[in-house]
Write an enzyme that holds these catalytic residues in place. Sequence first.
Site, mmCIF file in Angstrom:
data_model
loop_
_atom_site.group_PDB
_atom_site.id
_atom_site.type_symbol
_atom_site.label_atom_id
_atom_site.label_comp_id
_atom_site.label_asym_id
_atom_site.label_seq_id
_atom_site.Cartn_x
_atom_site.Cartn_y
_atom_site.Cartn_z
ATOM 1 C CB SER A 186 -28.252 203.995 -39.241
ATOM 2 O OG SER A 186 -28.656 205.248 -39.395
ATOM 3 C CG HIS A 214 -28.389 201.842 -36.438
ATOM 4 N ND1 HIS A 214 -29.097 200.928 -36.850
ATOM 5 C CD2 HIS A 214 -28.720 202.924 -36.273
ATOM 6 C CE1 HIS A 214 -30.373 201.687 -37.255
ATOM 7 N NE2 HIS A 214 -30.122 202.979 -36.544
ATOM 8 C CE LYS A 244 -32.506 202.644 -34.401
ATOM 9 N NZ LYS A 244 -31.810 203.959 -34.072
HETATM 10 C C1 LIG Z 1 -32.504 205.169 -33.849
HETATM 11 C C2 LIG Z 1 -31.185 205.993 -33.007
HETATM 12 C C3 LIG Z 1 -31.733 206.754 -32.219
HETATM 13 C C4 LIG Z 1 -33.113 206.878 -31.573
HETATM 14 O O1 LIG Z 1 -33.287 205.513 -30.758
HETATM 15 P P1 LIG Z 1 -34.842 205.153 -30.431
HETATM 16 O O2 LIG Z 1 -34.839 204.442 -29.354
HETATM 17 O O3 LIG Z 1 -35.543 204.944 -31.517
HETATM 18 O O4 LIG Z 1 -35.410 206.649 -29.918
HETATM 19 C C5 LIG Z 1 -30.768 207.438 -31.392
HETATM 20 N N1 LIG Z 1 -29.413 207.707 -32.012
HETATM 21 C C6 LIG Z 1 -28.946 207.046 -33.063
HETATM 22 C C7 LIG Z 1 -27.731 206.961 -33.687
HETATM 23 C C8 LIG Z 1 -30.165 205.987 -33.652
HETATM 24 O O5 LIG Z 1 -29.636 205.401 -34.863
#
Ligand SMILES: *Cc1c(COP(=O)(O)O)cnc(C)c1O
Length: 397
Positions: A186, A214, A244
């Site tokens: 990300s 992502h 997301k």
């Molecule tokens: C954002 C993210 C998470 C966490 O996800 P949430 O649902 O916001 O807790 C886990 N792994 C990766 C690779 C992320 O980018």
Amino acid sequence: MSSKALQKFLDENLNDLKSKGLYNEIDVLEGANGPTIKIKGKELVNLSSNNYLGLATNKRMEEACIEATKKYGVGAGAVRTINGTLDIHIELEKKIAEFKHTEAAIAFQSGFNCNAGAIQAVMNKKDAILSDALNHASIIDGSRLSRAKIIRFNHSDMDDLRAKAKEARESGLYEKIMVISDGVFSMDGDIVKLPELVKIAEEFDLITYIDDAHGSGVMGKGAGTVKHFGLSDKVDFQIGTLSKAIGVVGGYVAGSKDLIDWLKVRARPFLFSTSLTPGSAAACIEAFNIMSESDELVNKLWENGRYLKEQLKNLGFNIGHSETPITPCIIGDEKLTQQFSKRLIKEGVYAKSIVFPTVPLGTGRVRNMPSAAHTKEMLDRAIAVYAKVGKELGIIK
Ligand SMILES: *Cc1c(COP(=O)(O)O)cnc(C)c1O
């Protein structure tokens, strides 16, 4: 405060962060996290949320959430394994499995929880985990909880992964060996080299674990990075978030029926933390319906990403080597990065600075997350501000 030692610790560390320009001031939104947002009464173009498809404010999903809330109430009432499993949780898990082309899926309260639970349910101190150097914090924490030996390989360096996999396998020290990588990274927007990774995994009998937080809703017409490469049957754990692109909250593992059956009895956040709210589960189900019906949102997301990248590059910004709509503007110096972001915000563009420890020292950046919900007019407004502030601070000519 009663503890002098705590107060000393806080004073020293807070002052240290603030003097180095590394203290993150949290902004408060007065309304929805949409393509534009309101902060302190001012409207800004929002280029900092992970709401890739604009689903966080989708009307159909809002309706589904309200209806489910009326039917089931606001909370699930218990953990999944006692009696907090509602029929809509099961429906959601079926939808996820269908969407990811796997036998089964398990939903968690967040993506973070998912990594905190899934890794340690399978790995233990007789095992080893090969982990990409830029993996997400929740993967690092989840790996630590398993007590397996953590072996980092250089970011996306498949030669390094192969060498370390060979060494780990030939050492005879470990029973199981797992390789874990983000699907889409990300901070730079680059993609895992999955075909090579899968080949190495087959050669050394590695368990494969791809966290596609992502990539889901973005890559592979929405189905994710693993689907993008056509390797759905070669990856053991496909992790995704519901927070997301899906726009709500939650996380999941998609995989074989046996794997999911095991996680349902051993993944600790599933056993010891209350399940997703009914409204969230229903909204997520509707999101998968929307994505299954049409590619329109995913296409719009990519179109907006291409446009933003092209325009910022033409202005002379260093946008790195992103392969996805994520568009970093790499500035370098942490203080200049923060100053740049503050000026953008003042001029009406919310693009947040990301500095150490989220990214390595000296690679501070303002990261832009275009979405399907942005109009061309909003993007043009943002680009004009970038040009103005970039010149003002001497970042571009
Ligand atoms: C954002 C993210 C998470 C966490 O996800 P949430 O649902 O916001 O807790 C886990 N792994 C990766 C690779 C992320 O980018």
